[in-house]
Write a protein that holds these residues in place. Structure first.
Motif, short mmCIF file in Angstrom:
data_model
loop_
_atom_site.label_atom_id
_atom_site.label_comp_id
_atom_site.label_asym_id
_atom_site.label_seq_id
_atom_site.Cartn_x
_atom_site.Cartn_y
_atom_site.Cartn_z
N LYS A 42 0.82 -1.21 0.00
CA LYS A 42 0.00 0.00 0.00
C LYS A 42 0.85 1.27 0.00
CE LYS A 42 -3.89 -2.29 2.25
NZ LYS A 42 -4.83 -2.29 3.41
N THR A 50 2.89 4.34 -2.46
CA THR A 50 2.80 5.05 -3.73
C THR A 50 4.15 5.63 -4.08
OG1 THR A 50 0.48 5.67 -3.37
CG2 THR A 50 1.73 7.01 -4.93
N GLN A 105 5.72 8.09 -7.20
CA GLN A 105 5.26 8.86 -8.35
C GLN A 105 6.20 10.02 -8.64
OE1 GLN A 105 1.37 10.07 -7.04
NE2 GLN A 105 2.13 11.43 -5.44
N GLY A 160 -0.82 -3.96 -3.59
CA GLY A 160 -1.44 -2.66 -3.35
C GLY A 160 -0.50 -1.50 -3.56
N LYS A 177 0.98 1.69 -5.95
CA LYS A 177 0.66 2.60 -7.04
C LYS A 177 1.96 3.18 -7.57
CE LYS A 177 -3.90 3.83 -5.23
NZ LYS A 177 -4.78 4.93 -4.78
N LYS A 179 3.15 5.60 -10.54
CA LYS A 179 2.60 6.50 -11.54
C LYS A 179 3.55 7.65 -11.84
CE LYS A 179 -2.17 5.51 -10.14
NZ LYS A 179 -3.50 6.08 -9.78
N ASP A 224 -2.35 -6.89 -7.41
CA ASP A 224 -3.34 -5.84 -7.13
C ASP A 224 -2.70 -4.46 -7.07
OD1 ASP A 224 -5.63 -7.70 -6.67
OD2 ASP A 224 -4.35 -8.38 -5.03
N SER A 225 -1.99 -4.11 -8.12
CA SER A 225 -1.27 -2.84 -8.16
C SER A 225 -1.54 -2.11 -9.47
CB SER A 225 0.24 -3.07 -7.97
OG SER A 225 0.51 -3.65 -6.70
N GLU A 226 -1.18 -0.81 -9.48
CA GLU A 226 -1.42 0.04 -10.63
C GLU A 226 -0.09 0.60 -11.14
OE1 GLU A 226 -4.19 3.05 -9.47
OE2 GLU A 226 -5.54 1.61 -8.51
N ILE A 227 0.14 0.46 -12.43
CA ILE A 227 1.33 1.00 -13.09
C ILE A 227 0.83 1.88 -14.23
CG2 ILE A 227 3.49 0.48 -14.29
CD1 ILE A 227 1.90 -2.25 -12.23
N GLU A 228 0.82 3.18 -14.01
CA GLU A 228 0.17 4.08 -14.95
C GLU A 228 1.03 5.32 -15.23
OE1 GLU A 228 -3.68 5.12 -13.45
OE2 GLU A 228 -4.36 3.03 -13.29
N ASN A 254 -2.58 -3.58 -13.32
CA ASN A 254 -3.19 -2.78 -14.37
C ASN A 254 -2.15 -1.84 -14.95
OD1 ASN A 254 -4.89 -1.43 -16.08
ND2 ASN A 254 -6.22 -0.59 -14.50
#
Length: 412
Positions: free
Chosen positions: A210, A212, A214, A232, A234, A236, A258-262, A282
């Motif tokens: 969890k 982040t 960025q 969890g 993020k 970005k 369950d993680s975000e790569i944006e 994602n």
């Protein structure tokens, strides 16, 4: 107005009655730390202070004037903080000792909260800033430069172990084993940092959920960035570039879920993204540009969605080591796509299979790389597109974009 001022004085009495100590040499500094009361301010004037293992055991504000030098002479660490609400700024730390038994650091924070380490310089320190079992801490606007030797004899620039809710931001880190290292760290933020020329990783995550990170830049590191055994997360608006070598990646993702790569840029890396044992990630609106391999997905990855990304000028856009791949490609732009768009909806009418036959052959026989960009390699790929046989049948983009996706520029 007067009433509000009285309320402010009652709310923060430590600021009202804090005493300021001004020191000009090491003995004065040690005495001030010893006799100062909670909430006092210690102003350290320019000069060289030979210090080793100075303990900060009460809430103090230490401010350097014109960057006084705290020098450990390679004999140990410099400051050890074990109190809450300590602030350290404007100091140049240098020459922390090296040992394989103890993680000596310029500033070590042990089981404390709300410690702020900002606007400092760290030169030739085994570990720069070391946070252990500490929460709600801030490491900001520091310049942390080491002299890289061997991996075993070089510490990390900014190191955090078993921490929660910490912020690492606007730091420049160079020449360590790992630029920034997280282990058992949760609910924290890494942002607007520049991590470069480190022996191993610009950033290394392990068992840290969890979090982040960025708007960072990770460039020219030995093996790129690694995020392992985590969920969890993020990731970005980061830039991963010029991480070259036999085992180098823009980013290595191992056992992540369950993680975000944006909105990241993967530019000029041996492998842009290497995925192993990853699930439910994602990937959205990233740019893969001029990498040896843009995205490498091992066969033990599943339920990952790769959508609206741009793949530009990579030697191989996607590579894998299996024939059955349970991941999903959606509306990405592939500069190697040769299909057509008869209904003019901006999407190709023919699915695109980004895994080339030649990349599959290299997976099995690395010596085949000598044929790269040869007529033989081109011919094999053309035949495979017509009659797929060795490449994964289900790893395809049903609606590839005819033009690059509009992705907002990175501002790291």
């Amino acid at each position: 107005m007067k009433k509000n001022f009285i309320i402010l004085l009652i709310a923060i009495p430590s600021l009202v009655f804090a005493k300021t100590w001004q020191v000009k040499n090491g003995i004065q500094l040690q005495n001030a730390v010893k006799i100062a009361q909670k909430g006092d301010i210690i102003e350290v004037f320019a000069g060289k202070y030979l210090l080793k293992n100075l303990k900060i055991e009460k809430s103090l504000i230490i401010i350097g004037k014109d960057f006084p030098v705290f020098d450990a002479q390679f004999k140990g660490e410099i400051l050890t903080v074990s109190a809450n609400d300590v602030s350290i700024s404007g100091i140049q730390f240098q020459n922390v000792g090296e040992t394989s038994m103890i993680d000596w650091a310029a500033v070590k924070v042990l089981e404390a909260e709300r410690v702020r380490v900002f606007n400092n310089k760290f030169y030739h320190c085994y570990f720069g800033v070391y946070l252990s079992s500490s929460n709600h801490c801030l490491v900001e606007k520091n310049r942390v430069i080491g002299i890289p030797k061997e991996e075993q004899t070089t510490g990390n620039g900014i190191h955090a172990w078993k921490c929660d809710s910490i912020t690492i931001q606007n730091n420049y880190v160079e020449g360590h084993r790992d630029g920034i290292y997280f282990e058992f760290v949760t609910n924290s933020i890494i942002e607007h940092n520049y991590s470069t020329k480190n022996i191993r990783y610009g950033l290394h995550f392990m068992f840290s959920h969890k979090n982040t990170y960025q708007y960072n830049i990770f460039a020219k590191n030995g093996a790129g960035v690694a995020v392992m055994y985590t969920k969890g997360v993020k990731m970005k608006h980061n830039t991963f570039e010029n991480n070259w070598g036999g085992s180098a990646f823009g980013i290595l993702l191992k056992d992540i879920s369950d993680s975000e790569i944006e909105h990241n840029v993967f530019n000029s890396n041996t492998v842009g993204v290497y995925m192993e044992g990853c699930s439910r990630l994602n990937f959205k609106e990233n740019i893969f540009n001029q990498n040896g391999i843009g995205l490498r997905i091992q066969a033990n990855c599943d339920e990952n969605i790769i959508e609206n990304n741009n793949f530009l000028a990579n030697t191989f856009d996607v590579a894998t080591n299996g024939n059955v791949v349970f991941n999903y490609l959606k509306e990405n732009y592939w500069d190697k796509y040769e299909g057509y768009d008869l209904n003019h909806d901006g999407k190709g009418d023919v699915p695109y299979r980004p895994v080339s036959l030649f990349s599959t052959l290299i997976e099995r026989m690395p010596q085949a790389m000598i044929l790269l960009r040869s007529f033989t390699a081109t011919l094999l790929d053309k035949i495979e597109k017509i009659i797929p046989s060795l490449t994964p049948e289900n790893l395809k983009d049903e609606n590839p974009r005819m033009k690059p996706n509009l992705i907002q520029p990175i501002k790291a």
